[in-house]
Design an enzyme around this catalytic site. Structure first.
Site, PDB file in Angstrom:
ATOM      1  N   LEU A 290     -50.392  20.184  15.936  1.00 54.44           N
ATOM      2  CA  LEU A 290     -49.231  20.194  16.823  1.00 54.44           C
ATOM      3  C   LEU A 290     -48.117  19.229  16.695  1.00 54.44           C
ATOM      4  CD1 LEU A 290     -51.356  21.105  20.309  1.00 54.44           C
ATOM      5  CD2 LEU A 290     -50.390  22.652  18.339  1.00 54.44           C
ATOM      6  N   HIS A 291     -47.041  19.892  17.097  1.00 56.15           N
ATOM      7  CA  HIS A 291     -45.639  18.783  17.065  1.00 56.15           C
ATOM      8  C   HIS A 291     -44.672  19.144  18.246  1.00 56.15           C
ATOM      9  CE1 HIS A 291     -43.999  22.510  15.909  1.00 56.15           C
ATOM     10  NE2 HIS A 291     -44.602  22.422  14.648  1.00 56.15           N
TER      11      HIS A 291
ATOM     12  N   HIS B 114     -44.325  22.872  19.285  1.00 59.11           N
ATOM     13  CA  HIS B 114     -45.531  23.259  20.278  1.00 59.11           C
ATOM     14  C   HIS B 114     -45.438  23.094  21.656  1.00 59.11           C
ATOM     15  CE1 HIS B 114     -47.508  23.333  15.901  1.00 59.11           C
ATOM     16  NE2 HIS B 114     -47.424  24.738  16.365  1.00 59.11           N
TER      17      HIS B 114
ATOM     18  N   SER C 273     -42.420  21.687  12.120  1.00 55.76           N
ATOM     19  CA  SER C 273     -43.353  22.744  11.661  1.00 55.76           C
ATOM     20  C   SER C 273     -44.581  21.883  11.103  1.00 55.76           C
ATOM     21  CB  SER C 273     -42.753  23.501  10.312  1.00 55.76           C
ATOM     22  OG  SER C 273     -43.728  24.197   9.577  1.00 55.76           O
TER      23      SER C 273
HETATM   24  P1  AMP Z   1     -48.063  27.847  14.749  1.00 51.28           P
HETATM   25  O1  AMP Z   1     -49.017  27.051  15.197  1.00 51.28           O
HETATM   26  O2  AMP Z   1     -46.968  27.420  13.527  1.00 51.28           O
HETATM   27  O3  AMP Z   1     -48.424  29.301  14.698  1.00 51.28           O
HETATM   28  O4  AMP Z   1     -46.866  27.944  15.913  1.00 51.28           O
HETATM   29  C1  AMP Z   1     -47.522  28.308  17.438  1.00 51.28           C
HETATM   30  C2  AMP Z   1     -46.055  28.651  17.970  1.00 51.28           C
HETATM   31  O5  AMP Z   1     -45.194  27.553  18.121  1.00 51.28           O
HETATM   32  C3  AMP Z   1     -45.276  29.789  17.490  1.00 51.28           C
HETATM   33  O6  AMP Z   1     -44.999  30.724  18.587  1.00 51.28           O
HETATM   34  C4  AMP Z   1     -44.376  29.170  16.886  1.00 51.28           C
HETATM   35  O7  AMP Z   1     -42.935  30.015  16.697  1.00 51.28           O
HETATM   36  C5  AMP Z   1     -43.827  27.892  17.591  1.00 51.28           C
HETATM   37  N1  AMP Z   1     -43.331  26.857  16.866  1.00 51.28           N
HETATM   38  C6  AMP Z   1     -43.582  26.266  15.811  1.00 51.28           C
HETATM   39  N2  AMP Z   1     -42.719  25.413  15.456  1.00 51.28           N
HETATM   40  C7  AMP Z   1     -41.600  25.513  16.406  1.00 51.28           C
HETATM   41  C8  AMP Z   1     -40.501  24.838  16.578  1.00 51.28           C
HETATM   42  N3  AMP Z   1     -39.988  23.988  15.645  1.00 51.28           N
HETATM   43  N4  AMP Z   1     -39.624  24.882  17.600  1.00 51.28           N
HETATM   44  C9  AMP Z   1     -40.196  25.904  18.713  1.00 51.28           C
HETATM   45  N5  AMP Z   1     -41.293  26.611  18.546  1.00 51.28           N
HETATM   46  C10 AMP Z   1     -42.197  26.528  17.320  1.00 51.28           C
END
Ligand code: AMP
Length: 278
Positions: A31-32, A35, A185
């Site tokens: 997570l960042h 998230h 990301s």
């Molecule tokens: P992931 O863990 O990459 O599958 O992402 C989980 C959720 O977080 C998804 O809905 C992504 O679109 C969202 N997300 C990932 N990176 C970002 C970001 N930089 N800003 C906003 N939402 C994000």
């Protein structure tokens, strides 16, 4: 924060909260702050916030990408507690896919699956639909919070909700960026300092397109964006300018009232995506 690993434990723990709006934030962990803003949005807009962490095997078309996906669970748990998540769902693959991950049903995503992420990552959106349909059925949320960072994925999941005839409300949250513009990301963790620096060219290319959209034709805009990426050592999969509502690729910016620029590019082994509403 309650942590559950099975759907039955999830159901038992959610039952007392079901009458009130449940917000759901699905993630793959590592997570960042991107998230975390989803969790905060969910906390403001619902009474009970469920987050899931599950690295979904069926959405990785590249086995090396799956094997190298970062896992930082202890840190994630601390971040979620601080952000106000009420429950973390941490299923095993066997929990979400009791019959295995082969021979799964197909979802009709139409045109959406034929362009950009759909064409460069065959099967990816089928995997996204597999996991999202299972998670939505398990959690039974009222509201679903996802990030604009994954623009095409948001459209796919909205389509999935239609296919499922689901009443779940879909809320798109803006992309959270580092100070130099790089979209946050989990995959950024795999970049070394030099690669991480060069990756900001994606944001510069998107900004170039946005700034020059009214004065330049789409062809030259895309080729200049391509040069910005390659000069930084990035290898683009695609640079597209599309209609923001249906993702049809535009030949002329005037053909759409809401356009979006979308980029996917490799920095060595790490594939990064980003987009900007124009
Ligand atoms: P992931 O863990 O990459 O599958 O992402 C989980 C959720 O977080 C998804 O809905 C992504 O679109 C969202 N997300 C990932 N990176 C970002 C970001 N930089 N800003 C906003 N939402 C994000």
């Amino acid at each position: 924060m309650i942590i559950v690993k099975t759907s039955s434990a999830l159901n038992r723990a959610l039952l007392p909260h079901k009458p009130n709006p449940i917000g759901f934030v699905p993630t793959m962990g590592a997570l960042h702050n991107g998230h975390i803003t989803l969790i905060e949005q969910a906390a403001v807009n619902s009474d009970f916030v469920v987050c899931s962490i599950f690295v979904n095997p069926t959405q990785f078309n590249n086995p090396a990408d799956f094997a190298k996906y970062p896992i930082t669970l202890e840190k994630d748990i601390l971040m979620l507690e601080k952000a106000g998540a009420d429950m973390l769902f941490l299923p095993l693959v066997s929990e979400l896919y009791p019959a295995g991950i082969e021979n799964l049903e197909r979802y009709d995503l139409g045109y959406l699956e034929t362009v950009m992420e759909g064409s460069f990552r065959p099967g990816h959106f089928q995997g996204v639909c597999q996991v999202m349909s299972r998670l939505i059925r398990a959690v039974g949320p009222d509201k679903l919070f996802m990030g604009q960072k994954d623009y095409q994925q948001c459209m796919v999941v909205k389509r999935l909700l239609e296919i499922m005839k689901s009443p779940v409300e879909f809320i798109t949250c803006p992309t959270v960026r580092e100070a130099d513009g790089l979209a946050m990301s989990s995959r950024n963790m795999r970049l070394n300092a030099d690669e991480r620096n060069k990756a900001t060219a994606i944001y510069r290319a998107l900004t170039y397109i946005k700034t020059n959209l009214s004065s330049k034709a789409i062809g030259p805009l895309k080729s200049e964006a391509h040069s910005i990426l390659t000069a930084a050592g990035l290898k683009p999969d695609y640079i597209e300018i599309a209609d923001g509502d249906d993702l049809h690729l535009l030949k002329d910016a005037k053909d759409s009232a809401k356009s979006v620029a979308l980029i996917a590019a490799f920095m060595n082994e790490v594939r990064l995506i980003d987009n900007m509403i124009l």
